[in-house]
Each structure stands twice: as structure tokens, then as C-alpha cells.
Design an enzyme around this catalytic site. Structure first.
Site, PDB file in Angstrom:
ATOM      1  N   LYS A  11      36.810  22.832  57.375  1.00  0.00           N
ATOM      2  CA  LYS A  11      37.746  21.708  57.463  1.00  0.00           C
ATOM      3  C   LYS A  11      38.811  21.960  58.535  1.00  0.00           C
ATOM      4  O   LYS A  11      39.652  21.102  58.794  1.00  0.00           O
ATOM      5  CB  LYS A  11      38.435  21.500  56.109  1.00  0.00           C
ATOM      6  CG  LYS A  11      37.457  21.192  54.978  1.00  0.00           C
ATOM      7  CD  LYS A  11      38.198  20.924  53.683  1.00  0.00           C
ATOM      8  CE  LYS A  11      37.290  20.933  52.465  1.00  0.00           C
ATOM      9  NZ  LYS A  11      36.070  20.147  52.568  1.00  0.00           N
ATOM     10  N   ASN A  26      42.981  36.445  60.354  1.00  0.00           N
ATOM     11  CA  ASN A  26      42.398  35.088  60.379  1.00  0.00           C
ATOM     12  C   ASN A  26      42.901  34.279  61.569  1.00  0.00           C
ATOM     13  O   ASN A  26      42.473  33.141  61.763  1.00  0.00           O
ATOM     14  CB  ASN A  26      42.662  34.337  59.074  1.00  0.00           C
ATOM     15  CG  ASN A  26      44.064  33.766  59.002  1.00  0.00           C
ATOM     16  OD1 ASN A  26      44.986  34.271  59.643  1.00  0.00           O
ATOM     17  ND2 ASN A  26      44.243  32.708  58.237  1.00  0.00           N
ATOM     18  N   GLY A  53      39.334  40.967  49.234  1.00  0.00           N
ATOM     19  CA  GLY A  53      40.045  40.584  50.452  1.00  0.00           C
ATOM     20  C   GLY A  53      41.079  39.490  50.234  1.00  0.00           C
ATOM     21  O   GLY A  53      42.173  39.524  50.804  1.00  0.00           O
ATOM     22  N   LYS A  66      36.584  38.527  59.673  1.00  0.00           N
ATOM     23  CA  LYS A  66      38.022  38.832  59.611  1.00  0.00           C
ATOM     24  C   LYS A  66      38.341  40.318  59.842  1.00  0.00           C
ATOM     25  O   LYS A  66      39.379  40.641  60.411  1.00  0.00           O
ATOM     26  CB  LYS A  66      38.599  38.384  58.264  1.00  0.00           C
ATOM     27  CG  LYS A  66      38.717  36.863  58.119  1.00  0.00           C
ATOM     28  CD  LYS A  66      39.409  36.494  56.813  1.00  0.00           C
ATOM     29  CE  LYS A  66      39.480  34.983  56.659  1.00  0.00           C
ATOM     30  NZ  LYS A  66      40.236  34.576  55.475  1.00  0.00           N
ATOM     31  N   GLY A 111      43.261  25.772  45.433  1.00  0.00           N
ATOM     32  CA  GLY A 111      43.537  26.397  46.721  1.00  0.00           C
ATOM     33  C   GLY A 111      43.454  25.488  47.943  1.00  0.00           C
ATOM     34  O   GLY A 111      43.532  25.978  49.075  1.00  0.00           O
TER      35      GLY A 111
HETATM   36  P1  ATR Z   1      35.884  40.484  49.359  1.00  0.00           P
HETATM   37  O1  ATR Z   1      34.621  40.554  50.155  1.00  0.00           O
HETATM   38  O2  ATR Z   1      36.806  39.392  49.768  1.00  0.00           O
HETATM   39  O3  ATR Z   1      36.585  41.780  49.136  1.00  0.00           O
HETATM   40  P2  ATR Z   1      34.588  40.601  46.837  1.00  0.00           P
HETATM   41  O4  ATR Z   1      34.360  42.046  47.019  1.00  0.00           O
HETATM   42  O5  ATR Z   1      33.428  39.687  46.610  1.00  0.00           O
HETATM   43  O6  ATR Z   1      35.405  39.933  47.974  1.00  0.00           O
HETATM   44  O7  ATR Z   1      35.638  40.486  45.644  1.00  0.00           O
HETATM   45  C1  ATR Z   1      35.923  39.332  45.028  1.00  0.00           C
HETATM   46  C2  ATR Z   1      36.813  39.599  43.823  1.00  0.00           C
HETATM   47  O8  ATR Z   1      36.357  38.746  42.773  1.00  0.00           O
HETATM   48  C3  ATR Z   1      36.750  41.014  43.267  1.00  0.00           C
HETATM   49  O9  ATR Z   1      38.024  41.338  42.768  1.00  0.00           O
HETATM   50  C4  ATR Z   1      35.730  40.893  42.158  1.00  0.00           C
HETATM   51  O10 ATR Z   1      35.869  41.857  41.146  1.00  0.00           O
HETATM   52  P3  ATR Z   1      35.138  43.315  41.287  1.00  0.00           P
HETATM   53  O11 ATR Z   1      35.952  44.078  42.286  1.00  0.00           O
HETATM   54  O12 ATR Z   1      35.206  43.893  39.949  1.00  0.00           O
HETATM   55  O13 ATR Z   1      33.750  43.020  41.772  1.00  0.00           O
HETATM   56  C5  ATR Z   1      36.101  39.543  41.629  1.00  0.00           C
HETATM   57  N1  ATR Z   1      35.070  38.873  40.831  1.00  0.00           N
HETATM   58  C6  ATR Z   1      33.946  38.253  41.266  1.00  0.00           C
HETATM   59  N2  ATR Z   1      33.295  37.686  40.234  1.00  0.00           N
HETATM   60  C7  ATR Z   1      34.010  37.937  39.115  1.00  0.00           C
HETATM   61  C8  ATR Z   1      33.872  37.611  37.738  1.00  0.00           C
HETATM   62  N3  ATR Z   1      32.819  36.905  37.287  1.00  0.00           N
HETATM   63  N4  ATR Z   1      34.833  38.031  36.889  1.00  0.00           N
HETATM   64  C9  ATR Z   1      35.891  38.728  37.321  1.00  0.00           C
HETATM   65  N5  ATR Z   1      36.078  39.080  38.603  1.00  0.00           N
HETATM   66  C10 ATR Z   1      35.159  38.688  39.492  1.00  0.00           C
END
Ligand code: ATR
Length: 274
Positions: A16, A87, A130, A66, A238
Site C-alpha cells: 500500500k 525500513n 523483528g 530489512k 496496525g
Molecule cells: P521475525 O522474522 O520478524 O523475527 P518471527 O521470527 O516469525 O519474526 O517471530 C514472530 C513472533 O511471533 C515471535 O515472537 C514468535 O514467537 P517465537 O519466538 O516463540 O516463535 C511469535 N509467534 C508466532 N506465532 C505465534 C503463536 N501462535 N503464538 C505466540 N507467538 C507466536
């Protein structure tokens, strides 16, 4: 010549950002172009250098670039350093590239725009990926009383909290260890994207006055539905954070802060119709 900007990602089709920035440009009467660009995963740096050589002025960077943008930048803002991700790239007239991260400022601006006070409040940040990392410094700059980072993988929350230990009253824990009461709960996890709830005690949610979900969609996210049904007064998705981060990038490039109200209303309308 028109000043050129891009948002770069992979995938990028549904971004967007062109609509948002073109709206900001029209509103502030800035002569610029802003397009989206798909870049192959191993072509990021080459692409940026070519765009800079062709006279581009700056870029927004989205998934999965990023961290690469962070490594590429010659200078990094404190909030980009804290986020470990960039970003927004700014191509300076001396040929250097500055990297910033406006995501956290977008979040804070959106919370404040809803007349929610952060100062002296107790914040629970769910998630330690992230998205969480990017918003901690801007949230702490608002001087909350405490910030607890809670994550499914507890160690990630503790490690992240330790990084910010000196900047405020920050601690980390597992989702099942959250204790105390919180005014503002921010869901930064990707759980909503797969229609899942983070596994936290509902009493913690019910006690909050504001629940913010960094996710958004054409329907209310399951986290916000849960919070609203538990009686939480303010439930915010968001979409405003998306527009807010764009407004901050625009300010960095153009020196003017655009108004976000009409753009946000338009995007909300579009979402409802989709
Ligand atoms: P990034 O790539 O931005 O670091 P990510 O590693 O996919 O993203 O992390 C996304 C966040 O969502 C993490 O804090 C993840 O928790 P974990 O570190 O325990 O994996 C969280 N997350 C994703 N699905 C979830 C769920 N069903 N319940 C609780 N936390 C979740």
C-alpha cells in the site's frame, strides 16, 4: 526532474506504500514519484546501487530485505541500530546512504493519535521477533513505567529485554509467566496472520485499557475480537502504524510531516470493501 522513491520487497504486489506516499505528495504538493519494485532475493544490493546511480532519492524496504538494508547503510540512526533492521534508506547528496527505521515511530504515533497515553503506563509487548525489536526504543522514549516483553520462546524475550536493560524498566518472560497488570498490550507476534491467539491468561488482557495488534485485515483480528469481548475499551489494529511509519519516512526525505487522517480513512474504506 522528478525525485524518485521506491518501496522494495519480495513479494511486493500488495504493498500500500505507493498509494500512501503518492497521497502524501499530493497533499503536501511535493513533486515526486513513488513506485513499488520487486527485487530478487540475491539482487538487493546491486539494485540499490543502480537506483542510487540513476538518481533515486530514497527507498522503503520491506520483507525480506530489512536486515540487508541495515548492513548496506553507511550511517544508521539510533532507532535503526536498536531495531537491527532498516525500513527507510536515504540517498545523501555526498553519495552515502543513511538507514533509519520508522516502524516504531509509526506505532507510537498511532497509539498517541488514539489519545492513549504511554507515559508512566505499564506496557506488555507480546512477541520478540523483528516487529517487537523495531518498536522498543520509540516506546521507551515515551517513558512508560515498565515494559514487559513476553514471548512463546522465553529465551528470546529475555535476550531482547537485556539489550534494552539500560534504557528503561524492561524485562522479559515466557507467555505463561506474565504477572502484574498492564495498561497497554501490544501484540507484535505473527499469530494473528494465521488466526491464532498468543497463549496468554485472559485476565491479563481483560485488565488492560488498550490492546494494539500490529496486524490488520479486512476483518477485526482474532486478538482484538478477544480483547473487545473481554471488555477492553480501546482495540486498535496496525493499519495506522503502517500509515504512521510511511509519514515518518516521508518526513525524513522531504522535511514535511504529512497528515495521516485522510489516507488512513481511505485505506480503511478499501479494506472494508475487499
Ligand atoms: P521475525 O522474522 O520478524 O523475527 P518471527 O521470527 O516469525 O519474526 O517471530 C514472530 C513472533 O511471533 C515471535 O515472537 C514468535 O514467537 P517465537 O519466538 O516463540 O516463535 C511469535 N509467534 C508466532 N506465532 C505465534 C503463536 N501462535 N503464538 C505466540 N507467538 C507466536
Amino acid at each position: 526532474m522528478v525525485d524518485k522513491y521506491l518501496v522494495i520487497g519480495n513479494p511486493i504486489t500488495h504493498s500500500k506504500s505507493p498509494f500512501i506516499h503518492q497521497s502524501f505528495a499530493a497533499q503536501t504538493e511535493q513533486n515526486l514519484s513513488y513506485d513499488k519494485q520487486l527485487v530478487a532475493v540475491d539482487e538487493f544490493e546491486n539494485f540499490i546501487k543502480q537506483f542510487q546511480a540513476k538518481g533515486g532519492k530514497g527507498c522503503n524496504i520491506t520483507v525480506p530485505f530489512k536486515e540487508q538494508a541495515f548492513s548496506l547503510a553507511d550511517q544508521l540512526s539510533p532507532r535503526a541500530k536498536a531495531a537491527g533492521a532498516v525500513n527507510t534508506l536515504i540517498f545523501n547528496s555526498d553519495g552515502t546512504i543513511s538507514g533509519d527505521n520508522t516502524d516504531g515511530q509509526g506505532l507510537v504515533a498511532d497509539i498517541l493519535a488514539h489519545d492513549i497515553v504511554i507515559k508512566h503506563k505499564r506496557i506488555l509487548l507480546i512477541g520478540a521477533g523483528g516487529a517487537a525489536r523495531g518498536c522498543i526504543l520509540p516506546l521507551l522514549a515515551q517513558h512508560p513505567q515498565v515494559m514487559v516483553i513476553a514471548n512463546r520462546s522465553k529465551d528470546k524475550a529475555i535476550t531482547l529485554a537485556e539489550k534494552f536493560g539500560n534504557a528503561g524498566n524492561v524485562s522479559g518472560c515466557g507467555l505463561d509467566e506474565i504477572s502484574g497488570e498492564f495498561d497497554i498490550i501490544i501484540n507484535s507476534t505473527s499469530a494473528s496472520l494465521s488466526n491464532q491467539l498468543p497463549n496468554i491468561d485472559q485476565a491479563i488482557v481483560a485488565n488492560a485499557s488498550c490492546c494494539y495488534d500490529m496486524a490488520y485485515g479486512n476483518e477485526e483480528t482474532c486478538f482484538l475480537t478477544w480483547a473487545r469481548e473481554l471488555g477492553v475499551l480501546h482495540t486498535i489494529d496496525g493499519l495506522g502504524m503502517l500509515v504512521g511509519q510511511a509519514a515518518e519516512s516521508f518526513r525524513l526525505w522531504r522535511g514535511i510531516t504529512p497528515s495521516t487522517t485522510s489516507v488512513l480513512a481511505h485505506l480503511r474504506q478499501q479494506l472494508k470493501q475487499s
